[in-house]
Design an enzyme around this catalytic site. Structure first.
Site, short mmCIF file in Angstrom:
data_model
loop_
_atom_site.label_atom_id
_atom_site.label_comp_id
_atom_site.label_asym_id
_atom_site.label_seq_id
_atom_site.Cartn_x
_atom_site.Cartn_y
_atom_site.Cartn_z
N ASP A 109 -4.23 6.62 10.41
CA ASP A 109 -3.75 5.36 10.91
C ASP A 109 -2.53 5.02 11.40
OD1 ASP A 109 -2.29 5.58 8.57
OD2 ASP A 109 -3.62 4.07 7.29
N SER A 140 0.71 -1.28 -0.03
CA SER A 140 -0.06 0.08 0.08
C SER A 140 0.86 1.26 -0.08
CB SER A 140 -1.03 0.05 1.04
OG SER A 140 -0.15 -0.08 2.63
N ASN A 175 4.06 -5.42 5.77
CA ASN A 175 2.89 -5.98 6.26
C ASN A 175 3.57 -7.48 6.94
OD1 ASN A 175 0.86 -4.34 5.49
ND2 ASN A 175 1.10 -5.13 3.33
N GLY A 214 -2.22 -4.25 0.95
CA GLY A 214 -2.19 -5.52 1.83
C GLY A 214 -1.09 -6.45 1.47
N HIS A 235 0.17 5.23 6.82
CA HIS A 235 0.69 5.49 5.45
C HIS A 235 0.71 7.07 5.38
CE1 HIS A 235 -2.00 1.85 5.29
NE2 HIS A 235 -1.00 1.66 4.39
#
Length: 237
Positions: free
Chosen positions: A212, A64, A129, A101, A215
């Site tokens: 979040d 992402s 991730n 993701g 990002h």
């Protein structure tokens, strides 16, 4: 010794000699004409502009962060790198193959499909991730290695740029330290170019990240682009 001259024979000799001169003269004229035509063709070929060389590909392959989650595609750092490339007139085109993701296992599974065309520079941004999910680092190493092996197979002349990543110590200090170190380890092993930390001067800074906390905002992506560019620019010829 006496020579006997026949008028008809002499006339034949003279006529034949004149014929030879005529043929030779015609041949010289044709040669000059051919030389002139060749010269004209050469001049036309020299004056004809060369077709531009086909642009080489810089492929950004990641999750992402590369895909530009939460921002416009034009604001993501690969697009910003593309603008820098264009502004300098470099013979490259940027392709963004980021997928939100994505884990290293997912990247391994789709790399063969993505590399259907040869690339000149391959920027690998995966692993974040895996770390956030606490996945076994042995698997992360194997997957990243498999991706780079595929790049070497599909595009042997490509330069591989590996984006280093760091994670908070949520999974333990040992895990976080080993995670951070595996990128340099793989870069050294594969003679890849290393970006020490992709989110340098961005990670952990609230104003440069979306709510979040993971990002980057558009402003954050600008800083990421500059970080990537410092490593990438010397690679581009």
């Amino acid at each position: 010794m006496k020579f006997c001259t026949n008028s008809k024979s002499l006339h034949s000799v003279i006529s034949g000699f004149l014929l030879v001169l005529t043929v030779w003269g015609c041949g010289s004229s044709d040669t000059k004409t051919n030389d002139a035509a060749t010269s004209t063709s050469a001049q036309q070929a020299a004056s004809k502009p060369e077709s531009p060389a086909k642009k080489q590909t810089i492929l950004f392959y990641g999750n992402s962060l590369t895909a530009g989650y939460g921002v416009e595609p034009s604001q993501a750092f690969p697009a910003l790198i593309g603008k820098k490339v264009d502004s300098l007139g470099l013979n490259y085109t940027v392709v963004n193959a980021g997928l939100s993701g994505e884990t290293t296992a997912g990247g391994k599974s789709r790399i063969g499909w993505v590399l259907r065309q040869p690339v000149a520079v391959f920027v690998l941004e995966l692993g974040g991730n895996d770390g956030l999910r606490g996945l076994p680092l042995a698997d992360t190493r194997k997957n990243l290695q498999a991706i780079m092996d595929t790049v070497r197979l599909k595009s042997p002349q490509a330069t591989i740029v590996l984006a280093g990543m760091q994670i908070p110590p949520n999974m333990g200090t040992s895990y976080a330290n080993e995670f951070r170190g595996l990128f340099k380890e793989l870069a050294d092993k594969n003679k890849a170019v290393l970006i020490p930390f992709l989110l340098e001067n961005v990670g952990g800074i609230p104003r440069l990240n979306q709510p979040d906390g993971i990002h980057p905002t558009p402003a954050g992506h600008k800083i990421v682009a500059n970080t990537v560019w410092q490593t990438l620019r010397p690679v581009l010829k």
